[in-house]
Write a protein that holds these residues in place. Structure first.
Motif, PDB file in Angstrom:
ATOM      1  N   GLU A   1       0.968  -1.375   0.029  1.00  0.00           N
ATOM      2  CA  GLU A   1       0.015   0.443   0.111  1.00  0.00           C
ATOM      3  C   GLU A   1       0.890   1.221   0.260  1.00  0.00           C
ATOM      4  O   GLU A   1       1.921   1.123   1.080  1.00  0.00           O
ATOM      5  N   ILE A   2       0.465   2.194  -0.690  1.00  0.00           N
ATOM      6  CA  ILE A   2       1.144   3.307  -1.122  1.00  0.00           C
ATOM      7  C   ILE A   2       0.264   4.491   0.703  1.00  0.00           C
ATOM      8  O   ILE A   2      -1.193   4.696  -0.284  1.00  0.00           O
ATOM      9  N   VAL A   3       1.060   5.155   1.516  1.00  0.00           N
ATOM     10  CA  VAL A   3       0.427   6.154   1.829  1.00  0.00           C
ATOM     11  C   VAL A   3       0.646   7.262   1.981  1.00  0.00           C
ATOM     12  O   VAL A   3       1.615   7.297   2.026  1.00  0.00           O
TER      13      VAL A   3
ATOM     14  N   LEU B   1      -2.991   8.271   5.121  1.00  0.00           N
ATOM     15  CA  LEU B   1      -4.280   8.040   4.144  1.00  0.00           C
ATOM     16  C   LEU B   1      -3.552   7.054   2.955  1.00  0.00           C
ATOM     17  O   LEU B   1      -2.799   7.055   2.274  1.00  0.00           O
ATOM     18  N   GLU B   2      -4.552   5.964   3.317  1.00  0.00           N
ATOM     19  CA  GLU B   2      -3.852   5.050   2.216  1.00  0.00           C
ATOM     20  C   GLU B   2      -4.482   5.067   0.745  1.00  0.00           C
ATOM     21  O   GLU B   2      -5.955   5.493   0.462  1.00  0.00           O
ATOM     22  N   ILE B   3      -3.456   5.274  -0.466  1.00  0.00           N
ATOM     23  CA  ILE B   3      -4.032   6.366  -1.633  1.00  0.00           C
ATOM     24  C   ILE B   3      -4.176   4.728  -2.267  1.00  0.00           C
ATOM     25  O   ILE B   3      -5.259   4.888  -3.704  1.00  0.00           O
ATOM     26  N   TRP B   4      -3.069   3.869  -2.365  1.00  0.00           N
ATOM     27  CA  TRP B   4      -2.910   3.232  -3.431  1.00  0.00           C
ATOM     28  C   TRP B   4      -2.952   1.799  -3.284  1.00  0.00           C
ATOM     29  O   TRP B   4      -1.678   1.458  -1.726  1.00  0.00           O
TER      30      TRP B   4
ATOM     31  N   MET C   1      -6.184   2.120  -6.794  1.00  0.00           N
ATOM     32  CA  MET C   1      -6.704   4.087  -6.613  1.00  0.00           C
ATOM     33  C   MET C   1      -8.445   4.967  -6.004  1.00  0.00           C
ATOM     34  O   MET C   1      -8.687   4.123  -7.021  1.00  0.00           O
ATOM     35  N   GLY C   2      -8.228   4.851  -4.685  1.00  0.00           N
ATOM     36  CA  GLY C   2     -10.002   5.612  -4.788  1.00  0.00           C
ATOM     37  C   GLY C   2      -9.629   6.796  -5.282  1.00  0.00           C
ATOM     38  O   GLY C   2      -9.132   7.740  -4.692  1.00  0.00           O
ATOM     39  N   LEU C   3     -10.531   6.885  -6.271  1.00  0.00           N
ATOM     40  CA  LEU C   3     -10.989   8.353  -6.715  1.00  0.00           C
ATOM     41  C   LEU C   3     -10.767   9.443  -5.408  1.00  0.00           C
ATOM     42  O   LEU C   3      -9.916  10.830  -6.125  1.00  0.00           O
ATOM     43  N   GLU C   4     -11.376   8.636  -4.738  1.00  0.00           N
ATOM     44  CA  GLU C   4     -12.208  10.682  -4.418  1.00  0.00           C
ATOM     45  C   GLU C   4     -11.461  10.267  -2.999  1.00  0.00           C
ATOM     46  O   GLU C   4     -10.429  11.261  -2.168  1.00  0.00           O
ATOM     47  N   ARG C   5     -10.425   9.643  -2.940  1.00  0.00           N
ATOM     48  CA  ARG C   5      -9.085   9.868  -2.234  1.00  0.00           C
ATOM     49  C   ARG C   5      -8.044  10.491  -2.469  1.00  0.00           C
ATOM     50  O   ARG C   5      -7.232  11.929  -1.658  1.00  0.00           O
ATOM     51  N   ILE C   6      -8.016  10.259  -3.332  1.00  0.00           N
ATOM     52  CA  ILE C   6      -6.485  10.755  -3.904  1.00  0.00           C
ATOM     53  C   ILE C   6      -7.032  12.175  -4.727  1.00  0.00           C
ATOM     54  O   ILE C   6      -6.012  13.365  -4.400  1.00  0.00           O
ATOM     55  N   ALA C   7      -8.566  12.817  -4.618  1.00  0.00           N
ATOM     56  CA  ALA C   7      -8.895  13.795  -5.023  1.00  0.00           C
ATOM     57  C   ALA C   7      -8.446  15.048  -3.689  1.00  0.00           C
ATOM     58  O   ALA C   7      -8.151  15.976  -3.712  1.00  0.00           O
ATOM     59  N   SER C   8      -9.245  14.229  -2.686  1.00  0.00           N
ATOM     60  CA  SER C   8      -9.095  14.930  -1.706  1.00  0.00           C
ATOM     61  C   SER C   8      -7.726  15.954  -1.059  1.00  0.00           C
ATOM     62  O   SER C   8      -7.749  16.321  -0.569  1.00  0.00           O
TER      63      SER C   8
END
Length: 905
Positions: free
Chosen positions: A188-190, A215-218, A245-252
Motif C-alpha cells: 500500500e502507498i500511504v 491516508l492509504e491512497i493506492w 486507487m480510490g478516486l475520492e481519496r486521491i482527490a482529497s
C-alpha cells in the motif's frame, strides 16, 4: 499539506479536479501500453457470490484465473464500485468518517502475466510524483512482512528510505481471491497528511493507529501464488498485478481538503442539500446528515440507472435501505416531503461526463426515487401509529422494553426502520431488545435460505446427478426440425435411474439428441411423442438438467422402453407454433414498450406458453389506456408488415456491439444466439421463433397490473388465442344486448341509464333507511337513562348499513345534549357497532374507542377509534343484545351510577 477552515468548507475546492485526475490516470497508463477498458456494470456478470462490483478486478476475475481470454495483457480502468451489502458493507460508517462511501470510483491498472512488482511500483511512483506532483517525502509504503523482494524494490525503484517502508501482517498486506485460488502479498502507498492530523495515541504511526494522518491512497496486489484446498501455496506460472486507487481519496489529497466530502465530487451535492434545507453545512457531527445524503444520492442514482429497483430482497433491498436512510437523515434536517429525487440532476452534473448514463436516464431515475420516497413517507405515517400501540403495551407491561419480535414486526411487516423505533423508544423512556430483534431477523433469513434451497436445489450427490456425471450435453435440433431420432441414454423414475419402463408408468427420458425444447428463458417446454419399435410414450413436458441435458417427462402409453433404445421424437407441431408466435411477440412487445414508455423499460420476467404470453417489465407507474393502445398498434403494425425474423450465432462481444438487448441477470456464454426482427428488435435469445412477423396473426392485451414496486405485468394473446379471446368478448356483448333488448352499439348508453337509475333508487332507499333508523333512535332516546348529566343511549337498530348506523349515532349526539351513544345492527352474518360521545361526556372520562373495542370482543370481533367516535364489528351477531347491555352497564358504572329503567339515575 495543511489547509485552513476556509479551504475545507469553501464553495470550490482548490487543486486538481477529480475529472482531471481520472483523465490523467487513464492516459498515463495508456501511454505505457495499457488498454483503457470501460467500467463494467455495478451488477457483476456471471458472479452470484457478489451483490455488487466492489473493486476494479471484479470484471477481470476470469482473466486472472485463466477461464477467459482477452486480446490485451495490460489494462487500466476507472471502475464504478459499490460497498453496501454482504461482506463488503460500509453503510453504517458513511458520513461518520472522512473516507467511507457506498458508491465510489476505483482507478486501477492490471497486468495479466505481463509485468510484475518492479514495473507496478515504478508506474505508481511515477504517476504520483511526476504526473500529480505529490512530494516524495510525504509518501510511505507498506509491504507484507515476509516480502523481502518488495522491500528491496521500493528502495531501488523509488529511492524511498527503508525507514518509510513498513512491514505489516497478513490481515493488512496479503490478498486472496477466496479460500483457494490466486493470492499474494500486497503493498500500500500511504500519504502522510502531516502532524496537524495526528491522533492522540502515544504512538501515531502506520500500523499502530488508524487516524486521519495516514491516508492509504493506492493498493498494489502482487498475485503470485495459487493456494490449494490444504492451504499450500504454489507459485503461479504467470504472476499478475491488480491495483486500486480510490478516486475520492486521491482527490482529497490533490485538492488539499481534510475529507472526501469536501472535494468537488461531493461539494455540489452538499450545496444542493443546503439549498433544500436552508441550513448551513458544518464539519463534524452537525454535517453528518449532509454527508450521508450526498453519498446516498450518488449510490441511488447509479444503481437505478443500471436497472436496479427498490424491493425487499437482494440488490433492490440494499437500494431501498440506502434510499430510505437518506430520507431519514433528510427528516433530521427538517425536510418533511420527497427531496432526494431533486439531487439526481446534480449527480449528473458532477458524474455525467465520465458516466453518461446518469444524465441520459436522469428523468427515469428521479421518478423512481420520488415514488419510493412517497411510499416511505406513507410507511413512516403508518409505522408511527403502530409504534404508538407498541409503546403503550410496553408501558403497560412495566418492564421498560420494546420486545425484539415487536420491533421486527414493525421492520418486516411495515418497513419501519429499527433506528427510528430505537429513537422513539428512547423518547418514551424505553429501550429496544436489539438481541431479540436480531434473533427474529436470523430466523427469517434461515427460512428464506431454506426456501431458496428447495426452489433452486440440485443435489450433486443424488442418484440422478451421479448417473448424469458422465453424460454429455443433449444435442438440441429443434431449431431446424420438429422430428428427429435419438438414443435413450437414461431413464429416471423419481430421482432413481431405471433400466426400463412399461405401459402406464411415468418416466423421465434423457436422449443424446432431441427436437424438444426444454423450458428456459420463460418459454415452456415442448410436448409430443417418443416412438420406438413396440413402444410409444407421450411427452408431457421437457425440462433442462444441469450440464445442458434435457429431461423428457413422459408417460408410457404402450409397450416397454429400455435404456439404449432408438426412439423417434415428434414435437406437437401446433402447440410449438403457438409458442413461437407468443415468443416472437414478446420481443416485439419489449421493443414497443421501450419506444412508447421510454428506454428505461427492461424485461423483469416472462412466460411464453401456447395459449398466452406474460411479460414483466420495469416501469414506475401504470401505463395509461392510450399508451397500451399505442403499444398494441406498434406491435400489430410490425406484424402486418410481415417483417422477416432471422437468428444467428455470434460472440457475446459482437452481439452487444451490434446493439443486441441482453436480459439483466441472465448468464450468457462466449457464443450467443441473436434473434433479429428487421430493424425493430435485436435480442439475445435461445428460444424458438416464427419465420415472419405475419405468422403471429394478431396481438391483443388481456391484462395489465403491478407485481412489485417499479415492476408492471402485462398479459396478451396472439394467433388463434387472440381470435378465441375476441369471440369470448363478443359473446359477452351479445348476451348483454339480448338481456337488455338493445343492439350492441346501444349498450353503453343503455347501461349508463340503468346505472344512474340504480343510483337514484339507492339514494331513495338510503333516505328511507335513515328515516326508519331515526324513528327507532327517537324511541331509544326517550327511554335512555341519565347519569352525571350524561344521557346514555344504547340499543339495536333495524339497519344493515354501517354508514347509516354512524349517521344515526351523530343524529342522537346532536339531539340529546350531553350524551354517550352506543348503537348496534346486524348485516348478514356480521354484527355492526358504533359509539359516539359529546365533549361533556368525554370530560367525564368516557372513551368511545376503548368501549367499542371491549363490546366488539363480546360479538367475536374487534375495533376501535377516536375518543369521540369509533366503530367495530364481529362475527357473532346472535350475541349483539348481550354485548350492547354490557356496554350500557360499563358506561353507567364509569359515570358512577346504578342502572335504573329510564329517566334520571
Amino acid at each position: 499539506m495543511g489547509q485552513t477552515v476556509g479551504q475545507r468548507v469553501g464553495q470550490t475546492p482548490a487543486g486538481m479536479p477529480a475529472a482531471e485526475i481520472r483523465r490523467r490516470f487513464l492516459r498515463f497508463f495508456e501511454r505505457h501500453g495499457h488498454t483503457i477498458v470501460p467500467s463494467s456494470s455495478l451488477i457483476p456478470k456471471d458472479d452470484p457470490t457478489l451483490l455488487f462490483t466492489n473493486a476494479g478486478m471484479v470484471q477481470f476475475k476470469d482473466v486472472f484465473t485463466g477461464k477467459e481470454k482477452v486480446p490485451y495483457k495490460r489494462a487500466t480502468t476507472a471502475q464504478k464500485c459499490m460497498r453496501a451489502g454482504g461482506k463488503h458493507n460500509d453503510l453504517e460508517n458513511v458520513g461518520k468518517t472522512a473516507r467511507h462511501h457506498t458508491f465510489f470510483e476505483m482507478l486501477g491498472n492490471f497486468s495479466f502475466g505481463d509485468y510484475f512488482k518492479r514495473d507496478a511500483i515504478h508506474f505508481a511512483w511515477t504517476f504520483l510524483t511526476e504526473e500529480l506532483g505529490l512530494p516524495k517525502e510525504r509518501l510511505w509504503a507498506t509491504i507484507y512482512r515476509e516480502d523481502d523482494e518488495a522491500f528491496q524494490l521500493w528502495q531501488e525503484v523509488t529511492g524511498i528510505p527503508a525507514s518509510r517502508i513498513v512491514r505489516l501482517g497478513e490481515k493488512d498486506n496479503f490478498w486472496a481471491m477466496g479460500d483457494t485460488g490466486p493470492c499474494g502479498p500486497c503493498s500500500e502507498i500511504v500519504y502522510d497528511r502531516g502532524e496537524e492530523f495526528r491522533c492522540e495515541a502515544e504512538t501515531c504511526a502506520i500500523g499502530a493507529c488508524d487516524c486521519d494522518r495516514w491516508l492509504e491512497i493506492w493498493n498494489l496486489v502482487f498475485m503470485q501464488f495459487n493456494r490449494d484446498e490444504t492451504g499450500r501455496m504454489e507459485p503461479l506460472p504467470r504472476p499478475s498485478i491488480d491495483t486500486g486507487m480510490g478516486l475520492e481519496r486521491i482527490a482529497s489529497v490533490m485538492q488539499g481538503v481534510a475529507s472526501n466530502f469536501d472535494t468537488d465530487l461531493f461539494r455540489p451535492l452538499i450545496r444542493a442539500v443546503e439549498e433544500l434545507t436552508g441550513r448551513r453545512y458544518e464539519e463534524g457531527e452537525p454535517g453528518f446528515p449532509f454527508r450521508v445524503i450526498a453519498d446516498h444520492a450518488r449510490a441511488c442514482t447509479f444503481l437505478i440507472a443500471e436497472g436496479v429497483l427498490p424491493s425487499n430482497e437482494g440488490r433492490g433491498h440494499v437500494l431501498r435501505r440506502i434510499l430510505r436512510r437518506a430520507v431519514r437523515f433528510g427528516r433530521i434536517l427538517g425536510i418533511q416531503e420527497p427531496f432526494l429525487y431533486r439531487l439526481v440532476d446534480t449527480v449528473g452534473e458532477v458524474m455525467g461526463g465520465a458516466y453518461p448514463e446518469v444524465r441520459q436516464r436522469a428523468d427515469y431515475v428521479a421518478r423512481v426515487i420520488r415514488g419510493e420516497e412517497e411510499r416511505f413517507f406513507r410507511t413512516l405515517d403508518q409505522g408511527m401509529a403502530i409504534l404508538a400501540e407498541v409503546i403503550e403495551r410496553a408501558r403497560a407491561r412495566g418492564d421498560g422494553v420494546i420486545r425484539g419480535e415487536e420491533a421486527f414486526v414493525l421492520y418486516d411487516t411495515y418497513g419501519f426502520p429499527l433506528d427510528l423505533t430505537v429513537d422513539a423508544a428512547e423518547e418514551a423512556g424505553l429501550r429496544v431488545d436489539r438481541e431479540g430483534f436480531e434473533q427474529a431477523m436470523a430466523v427469517q433469513r434461515q427460512r428464506a435460505r431454506a426456501a431458496r434451497e428447495v426452489a433452486e436445489g440440485w443435489d450433486p450427490g443424488s442418484p440422478l446427478a451421479l448417473a448424469l456425471a458422465d453424460e454429455p450435453a443433449t444435442v438440441f435440433t429443434g431449431y431446424e426440425r420438429l422430428e428427429d431420432e435419438g438414443t435413450v441414454r437414461l431413464l429416471v423414475r423419481g430421482d432413481q435411474p431405471v433400466e426400463r419402463a412399461r405401459a402406464g408408468e411415468e418416466v423421465g427420458v434423457v436422449l443424446d439428441r432431441t427436437p424438444f425444447y426444454a423450458e428456459r428463458g420463460g418459454q415452456v417446454g415442448d410436448t409430443g411423442w417418443l416412438e420406438a419399435p413396440g413402444a410409444r410414450l407421450e411427452v408431457l413436458d421437457t425440462q433442462p438438467l444441469p450440464g445442458g441435458r434435457f429431461l423428457h417427462k413422459a408417460r408410457v402409453v404402450e409397450g416397454t422402453v429400455t435404456v439404449g433404445d432408438r426412439v423417434q421424437g415428434r414435437v406437437d407441431a401446433a402447440r410449438r407454433a403457438a409458442i413461437m408466435r407468443n415468443h416472437t411477440a414478446t420481443h416485439l412487445l419489449h421493443a414497443a414498450l421501450k419506444r412508447v414508455l421510454g428506454d428505461h423499460v427492461n424485461q423483469a420476467g416472462s412466460l411464453v406458453a401456447p395459449d398466452r404470453l406474460r411479460f414483466d417489465f420495469t416501469h414506475f407507474e401504470a401505463p395509461t389506456p392510450d399508451q397500451l393502445r399505442a403499444i398494441e398498434d406498434e406491435i400489430n403494425g410490425v406484424i402486418l408488415a410481415g417483417v422477416p425474423v432471422r437468428w444467428y450465432w455470434t460472440s457475446l462481444e459482437e452481439a452487444l456491439e451490434a446493439g443486441a438487448m441482453a436480459l439483466f441477470g441472465e448468464k450468457y456464454g462466449r457464443e450467443v444466439r441473436v434473434v433479429q426482427i428487421g430493424d425493430y428488435s435485436l435480442e439475445l435469445c435461445g428460444g424458438t421463433h416464427v419465420a415472419s412477423t405475419s405468422d403471429i396473426g394478431l396481438f391483443k392485451f388481456t391484462a395489465e397490473g403491478s407485481v412489485a414496486a417499479g415492476v408492471r405485468r402485462v398479459e396478451a394473446v396472439t394467433g388463434w388465442s387472440s381470435l378465441e379471446y375476441l369471440r369470448q368478448r363478443e359473446a359477452v356483448l351479445q348476451r348483454l344486448a339480448g338481456t337488455l333488448r338493445v343492439p350492441v352499439d346501444d349498450l353503453p348508453e343503455r347501461l349508463e341509464a340503468l346505472v344512474e337509475a340504480h343510483r337514484d333508487l339507492e339514494r331513495q332507499l338510503r333516505q328511507l333507511r335513515g328515516r326508519l333508523a331515526r324513528q327507532a333512535a327517537d324511541g331509544l332516546l326517550a327511554e335512555a337513562p341519565v347519569a352525571a348529566g350524561v344521557r346514555v343511549i344504547v340499543g339495536e337498530l333495524p339497519v344493515d348499513d354501517a354508514e347509516v348506523l354512524r349517521e344515526t349515532a351523530d343524529y342522537l349526539r346532536q339531539r340529546a345534549g350531553e350524551a354517550a351513544v352506543l348503537l348496534g345492527a346486524r348485516s348478514g352474518d356480521r354484527a355492526l357497532l358504533v359509539a359516539a360521545i359529546t365533549p361533556g361526556a368525554q370530560q367525564r372520562g368516557l372513551h368511545a374507542g376503548r368501549l367499542v373495542g371491549d363490546v366488539a370482543r363480546r360479538v367475536g370481533g374487534g375495533g376501535g377509534g377516536r375518543p369521540d367516535l369509533a366503530q367495530a364489528g364481529g362475527r357473532e351477531p346472535g350475541r349483539l343484545a348481550e354485548a350492547l347491555d354490557y356496554g350500557r352497564r360499563l358506561w353507567l358504572e364509569q359515570l358512577g351510577a346504578g342502572v335504573a329503567a329510564g329517566g334520571q339515575v
